[in-house]
Scaffold this active site. Structure first.
Site: not given
Length: 344
Positions: A10, A12-14, A16, A127
């Protein structure tokens, strides 16, 4: 991971990578967020722990994405969430035409119910933005990504980081370096999201922190002690000065919208945090009870995820191969629970 079949990636982020997966035994579709540790001695990232703790505190609410499970895997661990089809940023970006007034009301009502529930459980999200508001296949909106969330108290003596919230949705007190703040930072973000839904574009699209503050001041006017008594106490107040600028009527910023919508928007976008309308109070505003009424969720657009996901892409600390079986984890499962409950 053996109980899940990976269906695709799907985003990705900081901290995971997120995969779409199916539980082999039940057939349920879920989202798996794999969090890798940069170094084992560093322990579990604070943002991941905050996300676990916040969702444990909230437990089950229909307007907050559900955390189903947490388990160790390899040099990290996996968060199992209910699967959501898309997010509000995709809705805004992919709309062939502006959202109708009733559709905007429906999204705002769901957002406010989720925010009210978080605040009543003493949780600041910190956030809120369209990309963190997920949309289900039935059109329901749920708040996600609690990696910056913190528990708060009404005593007001606790220090927090001001480097939170995505810039376009960052409250002015944060832009001035505030370390003491409250859930009002979420309410400012709600106002920014509301304006974006009404205009089909961001209200304050600054490219850096100074420009972001300029965007806000250009609309709300240059703040002074008369309109914002606490401004001189903010850490960065004396670091930069702005020429006197009168406010622009919000009716000009969000044209072609109802007086009730403008009135509610004004109640979110005020400088003093304590003067911003609470999520629970906002749900009682006449905006939601005048025609057109909020749309039924079946009348809301259901966008498909595009090839590029709207969340910010960041390089993961370690490559994660979903096909490689890992029968033992180097992360003790009890540590996840222990740290999650103690992190704040």
């Amino acid at each position: 991971m053996d109980q899940y079949s990976i269906l695709g990636r799907i985003g990705e982020g900081a901290h995971g990578i997120v995969f779409k997966a199916k539980h082999i035994e039940t057939g349920e579709t879920v989202a798996l967020k794999k969090v890798a540790l940069r170094r084992l001695e560093d322990g579990i990232p604070n943002q991941a722990l905050r996300e676990i703790k916040a969702l444990q505190e909230i437990e089950d609410n229909q307007y907050v994405v559900k955390l189903k499970d947490v388990f160790p895997h390899g040099t990290g661990f996996v968060l199992v969430f209910e699967y959501m089809l898309s997010d509000l940023s995709e809705v805004i970006r992919n709309s062939q035409r502006p959202l109708t007034a009733s559709q905007v009301k429906s999204y705002m009502m769901m957002l406010l119910k989720g925010v009210a529930f978080c605040h009543e459980n003493s949780i600041m999200h910190r956030d809120l933005k369209p990309a963190n508001l997920l949309i289900s296949s039935t059109g329901h909106l749920k708040i996600a990504d609690f990696g910056l969330a913190r528990l708060f108290s009404n005593e007001g003596d606790r220090l927090y980081s001001h480097q939170v919230a995505t810039r376009w949705y960052r409250a002015p007190e944060l832009l001035y370096g505030a370390r003491k703040y409250d859930e009002g930072v979420d309410l400012w973000a709600v106002g920014c999201i509301f304006g974006e839904l009404l205009n089909n574009s961001p209200l304050f699209p600054g490219e850096n922190d100074i420009e972001q503050l300029c965007c806000v001041l250009r609309v709300l006017g240059t703040p002074n002690q008369k309109v914002w008594p606490e401004i001189t106490e903010l850490p960065d107040y004396n670091k930069i000065t702005f020429k006197e600028n009168p406010p622009i009527p919000l009716e000009e910023i969000v044209p072609d919208t109802s007086p009730q919508a403008v009135d509610l928007l004004k109640k979110f976008l005020v400088y003093p945090s304590k003067q911003r309308i609470s999520a629970r109070q906002a749900l009682l505003h006449p905006y939601f009870f005048t025609d057109p009424l909020p749309a039924h969720h079946s009348e809301l657009p259901i966008p498909q995820r595009g090839g590029k996901h709207s969340r910010q892409r960041m390089q993961p600390p370690h490559e994660f191969t979903v096909d490689r079986p890992l029968h033992e984890s180097v992360v003790d499962p009890s540590l996840i629970q222990k740290h999650a409950m103690s992190c704040s």
